[in-house]
Every structure is written in C-alpha cells, then in structure tokens.
Design an enzyme around this catalytic site. Structure first.
Site, PDB file in Angstrom:
ATOM      1  N   GLU A  37      -6.120 -10.827  -1.218  1.00  0.00           N
ATOM      2  CA  GLU A  37      -6.942 -10.595  -0.021  1.00  0.00           C
ATOM      3  C   GLU A  37      -8.420 -10.517  -0.400  1.00  0.00           C
ATOM      4  O   GLU A  37      -9.151  -9.638   0.065  1.00  0.00           O
ATOM      5  CB  GLU A  37      -6.520  -9.291   0.683  1.00  0.00           C
ATOM      6  CG  GLU A  37      -5.039  -9.190   0.964  1.00  0.00           C
ATOM      7  CD  GLU A  37      -4.640  -7.951   1.790  1.00  0.00           C
ATOM      8  OE1 GLU A  37      -5.529  -7.283   2.357  1.00  0.00           O
ATOM      9  OE2 GLU A  37      -3.436  -7.671   1.861  1.00  0.00           O
ATOM     10  N   GLU A  64       0.784  -1.242   0.000  1.00  0.00           N
ATOM     11  CA  GLU A  64       0.000   0.000   0.000  1.00  0.00           C
ATOM     12  C   GLU A  64       0.816   1.292   0.000  1.00  0.00           C
ATOM     13  O   GLU A  64       0.588   2.173   0.823  1.00  0.00           O
ATOM     14  CB  GLU A  64      -0.968  -0.024   1.201  1.00  0.00           C
ATOM     15  CG  GLU A  64      -1.826  -1.275   1.221  1.00  0.00           C
ATOM     16  CD  GLU A  64      -2.752  -1.391   2.437  1.00  0.00           C
ATOM     17  OE1 GLU A  64      -2.599  -0.608   3.377  1.00  0.00           O
ATOM     18  OE2 GLU A  64      -3.635  -2.270   2.409  1.00  0.00           O
TER      19      GLU A  64
HETATM   20  C1  HAH Z   1      -5.547  -4.685   3.995  1.00  0.00           C
HETATM   21  N1  HAH Z   1      -5.671  -3.272   3.865  1.00  0.00           N
HETATM   22  C2  HAH Z   1      -4.177  -5.105   4.535  1.00  0.00           C
HETATM   23  O1  HAH Z   1      -3.290  -5.389   3.478  1.00  0.00           O
HETATM   24  C3  HAH Z   1      -4.259  -6.342   5.422  1.00  0.00           C
HETATM   25  O2  HAH Z   1      -2.994  -6.576   5.972  1.00  0.00           O
HETATM   26  C4  HAH Z   1      -5.261  -6.147   6.524  1.00  0.00           C
HETATM   27  O3  HAH Z   1      -5.308  -7.287   7.375  1.00  0.00           O
HETATM   28  C5  HAH Z   1      -6.579  -5.847   5.941  1.00  0.00           C
HETATM   29  C6  HAH Z   1      -6.674  -5.188   4.776  1.00  0.00           C
HETATM   30  C7  HAH Z   1      -6.761  -2.840   3.059  1.00  0.00           C
HETATM   31  C8  HAH Z   1      -7.309  -1.501   3.367  1.00  0.00           C
HETATM   32  C9  HAH Z   1      -8.601  -1.239   3.070  1.00  0.00           C
HETATM   33  O4  HAH Z   1      -9.347  -2.165   2.488  1.00  0.00           O
HETATM   34  C10 HAH Z   1      -9.167   0.012   3.337  1.00  0.00           C
HETATM   35  C11 HAH Z   1      -8.423   0.989   3.933  1.00  0.00           C
HETATM   36  C12 HAH Z   1      -7.129   0.732   4.248  1.00  0.00           C
HETATM   37  C13 HAH Z   1      -6.576  -0.513   3.970  1.00  0.00           C
END
Ligand code: HAH
Length: 334
Positions: free
Chosen positions: A239, A132
């Site tokens: 994911e 990210e």
């Molecule tokens: C993800 N971020 C991460 O990669 C993962 O490590 C975590 O457990 C959950 C989601 C996604 C995300 C989002 O969907 C919305 C805002 C910020 C980050």
C-alpha cells in the site's frame, strides 16, 4: 512524448501495482493499463462490501475490478479477508442480541473466507488474509479487537487455514502498517514466527508502506526488510504512498504541494526503490495505494478534505519528479 512504463522498467525485479476502486478503473484507465501490471481493490473486497449482512453477498463492485484486471491482463491482489475495520457488526452479534459465541464467529469467518476467496479463485493470486492484528503502542502484542477479544489469538491461525482451504493455490499474506517502527516490527515478526509454529499456511508479509516525508527513515525501512527477509517468506509492499504531512501534522492551508515537498518526496522515492531493487530476491511486488494524485485516500484521512500528493503521477496523470527519480533507479533516464 511517450512516458516510460513502470511495469516494464521493473519487470525483472517485481510487479508494480496500484489500488483501484470502481471510479478510478474508469478515470485512470489509461494510466493503469500503461503503467501497472497488478491491481488491488482499495475497498471493494473488504467484508463490509462483500457481506454487508449475514449470507447476503454483494460482489458487483469487486467483480468490476476483477473484470478490469482480467480484461487488461493485470494480476489481482486480494484485500482483505479478516480485519477489525470495515467489517459489519453482525459478524460479532448473536441472533437474539448480545455477543456471538466463539464457535459462531469462527463459522462466520470460514463461510466468509470460503465465499470471497472461493469466488476469486484463479483470479486473485494472493490474499491479505489478516490485516493489522498487531498493537501499535506499548507492551501489548496483539491489538484489542472483536476478533481477538472474542476468539483469542487462534483467530489468526484459523483465518489462514480457511483461506488455504478456499484457494490452495493462493499466496497468503499477513499485512500491516507502521511496519518499519522497530517496536511494532518486532511484534509482527513474533506473530509471523508464531503462525509458522502453529502450522498456519502463511507465505508472505505485506509491508503496507504508508510513509511520509518525515518518517520512517530509509535506514529503518532497510532494517525492517532485512529482518522480515530472515523469516524465509516473501515480501510484498502492499500500500505504498508518501504523504506530504507527518502523521500528526494538521495543517490545512496548502492548495498545492510546495516545491520543497516534491523534491524531498522524489529523493525518498528514489532511495526507496534503490533499496527495493537490492532486495528483489525477496520483494516480489510493490503496490501503490492509488494510481495518481487526483484520487488518494490521504485527501480524506486523517484530515478530511485536505489534499495530499503522495503518488508518482500528478492530478493530470503526468509523471512527477518522483517518477523520474524512480525510473532512474531502473536505469531509465528521462
Ligand atoms: C490501510 N490502513 C488499510 O489496509 C487499507 O485497507 C485502507 O484502504 C487504507 C489504509 C492503514 C492505517 C493507517 O495508515 C493509519 C491508521 C490506521 C490504518
């Protein structure tokens, strides 16, 4: 009745994974063993958990997951080495207080990556090296973060180099969300091209796949896959889940999903998996961010305590309509 197994149905297409944590490897053990051939630690391999303070490494929880994977012959995806979230503050602080200098930060990054990727060498076959780093909105290319602000864009190149040093056999990924949004997608593509120009050892793009019933459209997902595929790297869907709520929907009244929600979810999952099968030459792994609806991060985030039902198995670990429709894309009728 015997439930057909995802890992069998898609064995000639891609791996089928699930994110797990130290609780779900117990509570969903049977489902995991039967359905999935790949696992990712939801939180246990993140910096906050592996190196809570400098030089103090805690691997018990991550080991529990790696051991479960090994015991049951599952592949293991490493997640995640460098991120702006779930990373302890000490990384960025000078010993006497104030911000650390660039050299210290890069040394800490290298030490961290060597310790973590080194420990799971030969067990984690790939890593989400940077998670990210791209800005969601507006003109900015890279997200403002301590890594970016204190090291500059170079932090990304170094992260991939260090990961490659630590485990030369691991496949290395850049992983991000909102990856089908055309504006962010193009920034991700720009980043991957730039990393390649810089000589960074990057092998794949992680499309997180946090979708919902309203967005993205299947056409947007297709276009994103198409454009990422042109970069000549492999793609992992890292994911995947399908929230019942649009991102900004704050409703909290539902104790169970509506029939319409489950039907729409099934339809979208079916379209998604037909699409993934079309791109099986480039998509090598599809990981769900959870095993079943009894435990999902979406029941805590972004609205705390609001349940959500984003996966293919219900809270009793029974296949949902979405499962049946996904199976259908692999020619399995049930
Ligand atoms: C993800 N971020 C991460 O990669 C993962 O490590 C975590 O457990 C959950 C989601 C996604 C995300 C989002 O969907 C919305 C805002 C910020 C980050």
């Amino acid at each position: 009745m015997d439930v057909p197994r995802l890992q069998e149905m898609f064995k000639d297409d891609f791996d089928i994974g699930a994110a797990v944590n130290v609780f779900t490897v117990d509570s969903a053990a049977e489902l995991l063993k039967a359905q999935y051939n790949s696992l990712t630690a939801e939180n246990e391999m993140k910096p906050i958990n592996t190196q809570p303070s400098e030089g103090v490494f805690t691997f018990e929880k991550a080991d529990k997951i790696a051991d479960f994977a090994a015991a049951h012959g599952k592949k293991l995806r490493g997640h995640t080495l460098v991120w702006h979230n779930q990373t302890p503050d000490w990384f960025f602080e000078a010993p006497g207080g104030g911000p650390a200098d660039k050299e210290t930060l890069l040394r800490r990054m290298r030490d961290h990556i060597h310790a973590v990727a080194g420990r799971y060498k030969g067990r984690a076959y790939c890593w989400d090296v940077v998670n990210e780093a791209v800005a969601d909105e507006g003109e900015a290319w890279l997200r403002a973060s301590k890594w970016h602000d204190m090291v500059g864009p170079e932090f990304l190149v170094r992260a991939f180099e260090y990961a490659h040093e630590a485990d030369p056999d691991a496949l290395l990924f850049y992983n991000d969300y909102n990856e089908c949004n055309p504006v962010k997608r193009d920034k991700i593509i720009r980043l991957v091209k730039w990393l390649k120009e810089q000589g960074a050892p990057i092998h794949g793009i992680g499309m997180q796949g946090h979708y919902n019933l309203a967005s993205p459209t299947i056409a947007e997902v297709r276009e994103a896959i198409e454009k990422y595929a042109e970069l000549g790297l492999i793609i992992h869907v890292t994911e995947l889940d399908m929230s019942c709520y649009a991102w900004d929907d704050r409703r909290t009244d539902l104790l169970e999903p509506t029939a319409e929600m489950m039907e729409r979810q099934a339809e979208l999952y079916e379209q998604l998996f037909s699409l993934y099968r079309e791109y099986r030459d480039v998509i090598k792994s599809v990981t769900f961010w959870g095993a079943a609806d009894d435990y999902t991060w979406l029941s805590y985030f972004p609205v705390r305590g609001r349940r959500n039902w984003p996966l293919l198995f219900d809270a009793q670990h029974r296949p949902k309509e979405a499962f049946r429709r996904v199976a259908r894309t692999a020619g399995v009728e049930m």
